[in-house]
Design an enzyme around this catalytic site. Structure first.
Site, short mmCIF file in Angstrom:
data_model
loop_
_atom_site.label_atom_id
_atom_site.label_comp_id
_atom_site.label_asym_id
_atom_site.label_seq_id
_atom_site.Cartn_x
_atom_site.Cartn_y
_atom_site.Cartn_z
N ARG A 1 0.84 -1.22 0.00
CA ARG A 1 0.00 0.00 0.00
C ARG A 1 0.87 1.26 0.00
NH1 ARG A 1 -0.43 4.63 2.68
NH2 ARG A 1 -0.04 3.55 4.64
N ASP A 2 1.55 1.54 1.09
CA ASP A 2 2.35 2.78 1.16
C ASP A 2 3.46 2.73 0.12
OD1 ASP A 2 3.52 5.14 2.08
OD2 ASP A 2 3.25 4.64 4.18
N HIS B 1 5.02 4.18 12.77
CA HIS B 1 5.11 4.12 11.30
C HIS B 1 6.12 5.20 10.90
CE1 HIS B 1 2.95 3.86 7.22
NE2 HIS B 1 3.53 5.05 7.13
N HIS C 1 8.93 7.01 8.39
CA HIS C 1 9.53 7.18 7.05
C HIS C 1 11.00 7.54 7.26
CE1 HIS C 1 6.04 6.81 4.26
NE2 HIS C 1 5.39 6.96 5.40
N CYS D 1 3.60 9.30 1.08
CA CYS D 1 2.25 9.80 0.79
C CYS D 1 2.33 10.80 -0.36
CB CYS D 1 1.69 10.48 2.05
SG CYS D 1 0.10 11.27 1.75
N ASN E 1 9.52 4.41 3.39
CA ASN E 1 9.25 3.94 4.76
C ASN E 1 10.50 3.30 5.36
OD1 ASN E 1 6.51 3.98 3.43
ND2 ASN E 1 5.93 3.39 5.50
P1 HMG Z 1 -13.41 14.03 -2.34
O1 HMG Z 1 -13.23 14.43 -3.78
O2 HMG Z 1 -13.48 15.10 -1.34
O3 HMG Z 1 -14.64 13.06 -2.12
O4 HMG Z 1 -12.25 13.02 -1.98
P2 HMG Z 1 -16.15 13.19 -2.32
O5 HMG Z 1 -16.80 12.56 -1.15
O6 HMG Z 1 -16.54 14.61 -2.72
O7 HMG Z 1 -16.36 12.25 -3.59
C1 HMG Z 1 -15.78 12.54 -4.85
C2 HMG Z 1 -15.80 11.27 -5.68
O8 HMG Z 1 -14.96 10.28 -5.09
C3 HMG Z 1 -17.18 10.64 -5.77
O9 HMG Z 1 -17.24 9.97 -7.02
C4 HMG Z 1 -17.15 9.64 -4.66
O10 HMG Z 1 -18.06 8.59 -4.86
C5 HMG Z 1 -15.74 9.12 -4.76
P3 HMG Z 1 -17.89 10.66 -8.34
O11 HMG Z 1 -19.28 10.99 -7.91
O12 HMG Z 1 -17.06 11.89 -8.63
O13 HMG Z 1 -17.76 9.60 -9.36
N1 HMG Z 1 -15.23 8.54 -3.52
C6 HMG Z 1 -14.58 7.36 -3.47
N2 HMG Z 1 -14.22 6.49 -4.44
C7 HMG Z 1 -13.57 5.39 -4.05
N3 HMG Z 1 -13.24 5.13 -2.77
C8 HMG Z 1 -13.56 5.98 -1.78
C9 HMG Z 1 -14.26 7.16 -2.13
N4 HMG Z 1 -14.74 8.21 -1.42
C10 HMG Z 1 -15.32 9.04 -2.28
N5 HMG Z 1 -13.21 5.72 -0.52
C11 HMG Z 1 -11.27 11.21 -0.76
C12 HMG Z 1 -12.11 12.47 -0.69
C13 HMG Z 1 -10.95 10.83 0.67
C14 HMG Z 1 -12.06 10.12 -1.43
C15 HMG Z 1 -10.00 11.51 -1.59
O14 HMG Z 1 -9.42 12.67 -1.13
C16 HMG Z 1 -9.01 10.38 -1.54
O15 HMG Z 1 -9.27 9.28 -1.97
N6 HMG Z 1 -7.79 10.66 -1.06
C17 HMG Z 1 -6.74 9.65 -1.08
C18 HMG Z 1 -5.84 9.86 0.06
C19 HMG Z 1 -4.72 8.86 0.04
O16 HMG Z 1 -4.83 7.76 -0.45
N7 HMG Z 1 -3.57 9.29 0.61
C20 HMG Z 1 -2.45 8.39 0.77
C21 HMG Z 1 -2.67 7.45 1.91
S1 HMG Z 1 -2.41 8.21 3.49
C22 HMG Z 1 -0.71 7.99 3.77
O17 HMG Z 1 0.01 7.57 2.90
C23 HMG Z 1 -0.19 8.27 5.14
C24 HMG Z 1 0.10 6.99 5.95
O18 HMG Z 1 1.03 6.16 5.26
C25 HMG Z 1 0.67 7.34 7.32
C26 HMG Z 1 1.85 8.31 7.23
O19 HMG Z 1 2.89 7.95 6.67
O20 HMG Z 1 1.65 9.41 7.75
C27 HMG Z 1 -1.18 6.19 6.17
MG MG Z 2 3.16 6.33 5.34
#
Ligand code: HMG
Ligand code: MG
Length: 305
Positions: free
Chosen positions: A12-13, A205, A207, A238, A247
């Protein structure tokens, strides 16, 4: 023997921010090699918007493939909201992780929610997952520094961690999103968190942006932490946090643990097969800081055989 409990977040990450998109069968092969090396827990995918993170668009297929082949593996998936939870449930996932950043701007950049919205959505998602009998993790991201707001207030990290626990998180994962922590900071934040939260409900977690991940992990071990996220080959980051590099490498933390009398259940030589495959898939050299040395050991033992 005292043990570290490692979750490999490479699928994933590690893969979410790569310019090369890895196919579903290749992701499953990578996870298979991790399992063969002794990894018992993986974060396999994320159910996020495929527009935001196209590399994770096949999350349902990855989960379905794992259910068939690795019944005993602990497999979590990241979900940012209730829609992600629904998709994860439909795919057959048994464990989810929500992601709450400890600053306003990081939440807006990552999941398009304010801090308050993200806190509430994370709480609702955890409660709903629990009600469906799923295991739960809650990331508290930018728990040290935020790329937009500077050093994150410790009291806020403690308060949000407590809220995630109260909402039903089995484990709160303290994340150094941009790899800016130092061992002293880890010691201080871990001590503060452990005053409120049992240490076995916390995971770290890290990095490795500044080469401190192993030192930081060790500082956490010394404070009693035993649960860590790692990524084979050290890949990760991210896409919405500028400056986030890979990571903590699985191989680095396993070597650190082994040489310090802590078991991990992971075979380092077998783990190199997973790192090699990740290299082939991403077409660039990979590996944590120990990988070059480990590869020399493997060559020597092959020559001696
Ligand atoms: P948004 O545009 O604000 O969402 O995105 P919305 O609710 O307005 O919906 C927009 C569209 O997205 C709609 O579809 C929804 O149905 C769809 P449309 O009508 O346009 O066809 N939608 C989804 N589709 C699939 N799966 C979902 C989902 N939710 C809504 N779950 C949203 C908000 C959260 C969806 C968006 O901003 C997003 O997906 N962000 C991704 C964030 C991400 O993956 N970041 C990386 C992971 S975090 C990380 O790496 C940190 C970590 O490792 C820890 C660390 O290191 O700190 C964990
Ligand atoms: Mg991370």
């Amino acid at each position: 023997m005292d043990r570290l409990i490692l979750t490999d977040v490479c699928p994933r990450d590690g893969l979410q921010n790569q310019s090369t998109t890895v196919s579903t069968p290749d992701k499953l092969k990578l996870i298979d090699l991790l399992v063969r090396a002794g990894v018992q827990s993986v974060e396999a995918a994320s159910f996020v918007s495929p527009k935001a993170v196209p590399q994770m668009a096949d999350a349902a297929e990855v989960v379905a493939g794992l259910k068939r082949e690795h019944a005993g593996l602990r497999t979590s998936v990241l979900v940012p909201n209730l829609k992600g939870l629904e998709r994860a449930q439909a795919a057959g996932a048994r464990e989810i992780a929500v992601v709450l950043s400890a600053t306003e701007t990081m939440n807006l950049k990552n999941i398009n929610m304010t801090l308050q919205q993200a806190t509430e959505v994370s709480e609702q998602t955890l409660k709903s997952a629990q009600a469906h009998g799923m295991k739960t993790r809650a990331y508290v991201a930018v728990a040290f520094d935020c790329p937009f707001e500077g050093t994150t207030p410790l009291e806020r990290v403690v308060q949000l961690s407590r809220r995630m626990l109260q909402a039903g998180a089995d484990e709160v994962v303290i994340a150094d999103t941009i790899g800016s922590a130092s061992p002293g900071m880890v010691r201080d934040r871990t001590r503060a968190l452990c005053q409120d939260i049992p240490v076995d409900r916390l995971a770290m977690h890290f990095h490795d942006t500044r080469g401190m991940a192993v030192a930081n992990a060790w500082a956490a071990v010394e404070e009693g932490m035993r649960r860590f996220d790692v990524s084979a080959g050290g890949i990760g980051g991210c896409p919405f946090a500028p400056g986030a590099a890979g990571n903590a490498a699985t191989e680095d933390l396993v070597l650190m643990a082994e040489r310090s009398g802590l078991a991990t259940g992971i075979d380092l030589m077998a783990l190199l097969d997973a790192v090699d495959l990740a290299e082939q898939l991403l077409q660039r050299p990979l590996g944590g800081r120990s990988a070059a040395w480990l590869r020399r050991q493997r060559e020597k033992s092959l020559q001696a055989a």
